[in-house]
Design a protein around this motif. Structure first.
Motif, PDB file in Angstrom:
ATOM      1  N   SER A  96       0.835  -1.192   0.000  1.00  0.00           N
ATOM      2  CA  SER A  96       0.000   0.000   0.000  1.00  0.00           C
ATOM      3  C   SER A  96       0.873   1.247   0.000  1.00  0.00           C
ATOM      4  O   SER A  96       2.040   1.208   0.357  1.00  0.00           O
ATOM      5  CB  SER A  96      -0.915   0.014   1.235  1.00  0.00           C
ATOM      6  OG  SER A  96      -0.136   0.059   2.421  1.00  0.00           O
ATOM      7  N   PHE A  97       0.284   2.361  -0.419  1.00  0.00           N
ATOM      8  CA  PHE A  97       0.959   3.649  -0.304  1.00  0.00           C
ATOM      9  C   PHE A  97      -0.058   4.708   0.079  1.00  0.00           C
ATOM     10  O   PHE A  97      -1.269   4.535  -0.090  1.00  0.00           O
ATOM     11  CB  PHE A  97       1.676   4.014  -1.612  1.00  0.00           C
ATOM     12  CG  PHE A  97       0.779   4.598  -2.661  1.00  0.00           C
ATOM     13  CD1 PHE A  97       0.676   5.977  -2.824  1.00  0.00           C
ATOM     14  CD2 PHE A  97       0.028   3.782  -3.504  1.00  0.00           C
ATOM     15  CE1 PHE A  97      -0.162   6.522  -3.794  1.00  0.00           C
ATOM     16  CE2 PHE A  97      -0.800   4.328  -4.469  1.00  0.00           C
ATOM     17  CZ  PHE A  97      -0.901   5.703  -4.619  1.00  0.00           C
ATOM     18  N   HIS A  98       0.439   5.819   0.629  1.00  0.00           N
ATOM     19  CA  HIS A  98      -0.405   6.884   1.147  1.00  0.00           C
ATOM     20  C   HIS A  98      -0.264   8.121   0.274  1.00  0.00           C
ATOM     21  O   HIS A  98       0.776   8.326  -0.358  1.00  0.00           O
ATOM     22  CB  HIS A  98      -0.007   7.193   2.602  1.00  0.00           C
ATOM     23  CG  HIS A  98      -0.992   8.049   3.326  1.00  0.00           C
ATOM     24  ND1 HIS A  98      -0.900   9.416   3.360  1.00  0.00           N
ATOM     25  CD2 HIS A  98      -2.100   7.724   4.047  1.00  0.00           C
ATOM     26  CE1 HIS A  98      -1.907   9.914   4.068  1.00  0.00           C
ATOM     27  NE2 HIS A  98      -2.644   8.918   4.502  1.00  0.00           N
ATOM     28  N   PRO A  99      -1.281   8.986   0.226  1.00  0.00           N
ATOM     29  CA  PRO A  99      -1.216  10.178  -0.621  1.00  0.00           C
ATOM     30  C   PRO A  99      -0.036  11.103  -0.328  1.00  0.00           C
ATOM     31  O   PRO A  99       0.352  11.894  -1.179  1.00  0.00           O
ATOM     32  CB  PRO A  99      -2.534  10.897  -0.323  1.00  0.00           C
ATOM     33  CG  PRO A  99      -3.460   9.811   0.080  1.00  0.00           C
ATOM     34  CD  PRO A  99      -2.616   8.833   0.830  1.00  0.00           C
ATOM     35  N   VAL A 127      -3.821   3.356  -1.382  1.00  0.00           N
ATOM     36  CA  VAL A 127      -4.054   2.390  -2.450  1.00  0.00           C
ATOM     37  C   VAL A 127      -3.397   1.067  -2.076  1.00  0.00           C
ATOM     38  O   VAL A 127      -2.216   1.023  -1.740  1.00  0.00           O
ATOM     39  CB  VAL A 127      -3.503   2.892  -3.794  1.00  0.00           C
ATOM     40  CG1 VAL A 127      -3.656   1.828  -4.878  1.00  0.00           C
ATOM     41  CG2 VAL A 127      -4.229   4.167  -4.227  1.00  0.00           C
ATOM     42  N   PHE A 128      -4.190  -0.002  -2.126  1.00  0.00           N
ATOM     43  CA  PHE A 128      -3.720  -1.348  -1.816  1.00  0.00           C
ATOM     44  C   PHE A 128      -3.611  -2.178  -3.094  1.00  0.00           C
ATOM     45  O   PHE A 128      -4.268  -1.887  -4.094  1.00  0.00           O
ATOM     46  CB  PHE A 128      -4.696  -2.058  -0.870  1.00  0.00           C
ATOM     47  CG  PHE A 128      -4.776  -1.458   0.503  1.00  0.00           C
ATOM     48  CD1 PHE A 128      -3.928  -1.873   1.513  1.00  0.00           C
ATOM     49  CD2 PHE A 128      -5.726  -0.481   0.795  1.00  0.00           C
ATOM     50  CE1 PHE A 128      -4.007  -1.333   2.783  1.00  0.00           C
ATOM     51  CE2 PHE A 128      -5.816   0.070   2.056  1.00  0.00           C
ATOM     52  CZ  PHE A 128      -4.951  -0.355   3.057  1.00  0.00           C
ATOM     53  N   GLN A 129      -2.801  -3.213  -3.016  1.00  0.00           N
ATOM     54  CA  GLN A 129      -2.716  -4.183  -4.107  1.00  0.00           C
ATOM     55  C   GLN A 129      -3.668  -5.336  -3.815  1.00  0.00           C
ATOM     56  O   GLN A 129      -3.565  -5.984  -2.765  1.00  0.00           O
ATOM     57  CB  GLN A 129      -1.294  -4.728  -4.249  1.00  0.00           C
ATOM     58  CG  GLN A 129      -1.114  -5.712  -5.403  1.00  0.00           C
ATOM     59  CD  GLN A 129      -1.164  -5.011  -6.753  1.00  0.00           C
ATOM     60  OE1 GLN A 129      -0.372  -4.124  -7.035  1.00  0.00           O
ATOM     61  NE2 GLN A 129      -2.107  -5.412  -7.587  1.00  0.00           N
ATOM     62  N   GLY A 130      -4.612  -5.575  -4.702  1.00  0.00           N
ATOM     63  CA  GLY A 130      -5.553  -6.669  -4.536  1.00  0.00           C
ATOM     64  C   GLY A 130      -5.400  -7.701  -5.627  1.00  0.00           C
ATOM     65  O   GLY A 130      -4.561  -7.575  -6.534  1.00  0.00           O
ATOM     66  N   THR A 131      -6.233  -8.743  -5.553  1.00  0.00           N
ATOM     67  CA  THR A 131      -6.206  -9.837  -6.529  1.00  0.00           C
ATOM     68  C   THR A 131      -7.628 -10.230  -6.883  1.00  0.00           C
ATOM     69  O   THR A 131      -8.501 -10.289  -6.007  1.00  0.00           O
ATOM     70  CB  THR A 131      -5.471 -11.067  -5.967  1.00  0.00           C
ATOM     71  OG1 THR A 131      -4.170 -10.675  -5.515  1.00  0.00           O
ATOM     72  CG2 THR A 131      -5.330 -12.151  -7.022  1.00  0.00           C
ATOM     73  N   SER A 132      -7.879 -10.482  -8.155  1.00  0.00           N
ATOM     74  CA  SER A 132      -9.199 -10.921  -8.613  1.00  0.00           C
ATOM     75  C   SER A 132      -9.286 -12.441  -8.549  1.00  0.00           C
ATOM     76  O   SER A 132      -8.304 -13.129  -8.265  1.00  0.00           O
ATOM     77  CB  SER A 132      -9.443 -10.441 -10.042  1.00  0.00           C
ATOM     78  OG  SER A 132      -8.531 -11.076 -10.927  1.00  0.00           O
ATOM     79  N   SER A 133     -10.471 -12.982  -8.843  1.00  0.00           N
ATOM     80  CA  SER A 133     -10.660 -14.431  -8.778  1.00  0.00           C
ATOM     81  C   SER A 133      -9.873 -15.172  -9.842  1.00  0.00           C
ATOM     82  O   SER A 133      -9.605 -16.372  -9.699  1.00  0.00           O
ATOM     83  CB  SER A 133     -12.147 -14.786  -8.903  1.00  0.00           C
ATOM     84  OG  SER A 133     -12.672 -14.296 -10.133  1.00  0.00           O
ATOM     85  N   ALA A 141      -8.372   1.606  -3.999  1.00  0.00           N
ATOM     86  CA  ALA A 141      -8.196   2.852  -3.257  1.00  0.00           C
ATOM     87  C   ALA A 141      -9.233   2.951  -2.139  1.00  0.00           C
ATOM     88  O   ALA A 141     -10.411   2.645  -2.333  1.00  0.00           O
ATOM     89  CB  ALA A 141      -8.329   4.050  -4.190  1.00  0.00           C
ATOM     90  N   LEU A 142      -8.772   3.368  -0.966  1.00  0.00           N
ATOM     91  CA  LEU A 142      -9.643   3.578   0.187  1.00  0.00           C
ATOM     92  C   LEU A 142     -10.108   5.028   0.154  1.00  0.00           C
ATOM     93  O   LEU A 142      -9.327   5.945   0.373  1.00  0.00           O
ATOM     94  CB  LEU A 142      -8.870   3.283   1.476  1.00  0.00           C
ATOM     95  CG  LEU A 142      -9.663   3.056   2.750  1.00  0.00           C
ATOM     96  CD1 LEU A 142     -10.510   1.797   2.612  1.00  0.00           C
ATOM     97  CD2 LEU A 142      -8.711   2.930   3.931  1.00  0.00           C
TER      98      LEU A 142
END
Length: 352
Positions: A96-99, A127-133, A141-142
């Protein structure tokens, strides 16, 4: 409706209060994440600056249905019958990273995302790194956070994911007429396409409002909580199977959107509804099934009128029809799990 305070009916309408999210400032920082690329002629910093810009802070009601994560199944098409697919299955809490341009260290505490070294620091815009199915990376992004008005222990998150098809930041949660801009809860671990939960360190799920994961938490089965010293994680997992009528424990749903059920558990948290109301008439309902974390332990019938034989064919060798079983309270099974160790039910339900 005069019922026990421990009673609940999972009905078509589960109301939420309208939030007032705060959006994060745009960031010029461009992290090394992998889910997509900027549109032609657009810089990476400009792409990230577009996150968390468009949202509608409106709320309606949540319908019970077939979804597990509550997310869109694919970016390219409308929602269909492929409920074992999702554009967002898991999120890496470390990536993740912050603004402000600094790497953001985050941890998950009982459904709340907090900064590792400063719990007062805002995570909005992270912003996080996610994964799809299908195993593809996706950036998430939060964009907003607020405590649930009816349960301050819960925090609703408004999220956006980078849609590589539309080249836009979009809400990955499945929208409905009642939920045009659904929110999400943060839950430890992740669920695979067969509906099994994996308590993988460093992974968490952003479970959307219309999915079984979130609904079961809303019904009181918080997987991070305990009752009388016993974790509710297995009860929550059994609930996700029950909510979707996943009898075989293979991730396949056998219910329809808007189906009403009544549930009650072995922990004494929820009891059968005994008084009739506009939402539920117990005189018209009957026992359907008992549930464990990996699916039904016994069944009297199916929720939508499918023949029991169809379920037995879907998971051959799982159930026995040789002897009926009685769980007490008028809950009698037509088929039951073959292995004795697989018959421990944490949850039961009735339906029309």
């Amino acid at each position: 409706m005069n019922v026990s305070p421990k009673s609940v009916v999972a009905s078509l309408f589960l109301l939420f209060t309208a939030p007032a999210f705060a959006s994060s400032p745009a960031s010029s920082h461009s992290p090394n994440l992998k889910s997509g690329s900027a549109a032609p002629g657009e810089s990476e910093s400009a792409r990230y600056a577009r996150r968390c810009q468009n949202h509608a802070p409106t709320r309606g009601s949540s319908e019970q249905g077939t979804l597990l994560w509550g997310t869109r199944q694919a970016w390219r098409s409308r929602q269909g019958s492929e409920t074992q697919r999702s554009v967002l299955v898991s999120v890496d809490i470390q990536a993740s990273f912050h603004p402000d341009g600094k790497t953001q260290s985050v941890r998950l505490e009982n459904g709340r995302l907090v900064a590792e070294h400063d719990t007062t620091r805002s995570l909005l815009g992270t912003v996080f790194q996610g994964t799809s199915s299908d195993g593809k990376p996706v950036e998430v992004a939060l964009c907003g956070a607020e405590p649930a008005p009816d349960d301050p222990e819960l925090v609703w998150y408004r999220i956006e994911a980078w849609n590589p098809v539309a080249q836009e930041w979009e809400n990955p949660c499945a929208a409905t007429g009642n939920l045009p801009d659904p929110r999400a809860l943060a839950v430890s671990g992740f669920w695979d396409s067969r509906g099994a939960h994996h308590a993988t360190p460093g992974k968490f799920t952003l479970a959307c409002e219309d999915g079984a994961i979130t609904k079961c938490i809303r019904w009181g089965y918080k997987p991070w909580a305990s009752r009388d010293g016993q974790s509710l994680a297995d009860l929550h997992q059994a609930c996700t199977r029950m909510a979707r009528a996943d009898y075989c424990g293979n991730g396949r749903s056998h219910t329809r959107q808007g189906t009403t059920i009544d549930m009650y558990d072995a922990f004494g948290m929820l009891s059968p509804t005994t008084e009739a109301s506009a939402a539920w008439n117990p005189a018209h309902a009957s026992f359907e099934a008992a549930w464990a974390p990996d699916g039904a332990t016994c069944m009297a019938r199916t929720r939508q009128g499918e023949a029991l034989e169809k379920i037995l064919q879907e998971c051959p060798g799982r159930f026995s029809t040789s002897a009926a079983a009685s769980l007490g309270g008028g809950d009698d099974c037509a088929v039951q799990r073959v292995k004795e160790s697989d018959r421990t039910a944490l949850l039961r339900n009735r339906s029309y």
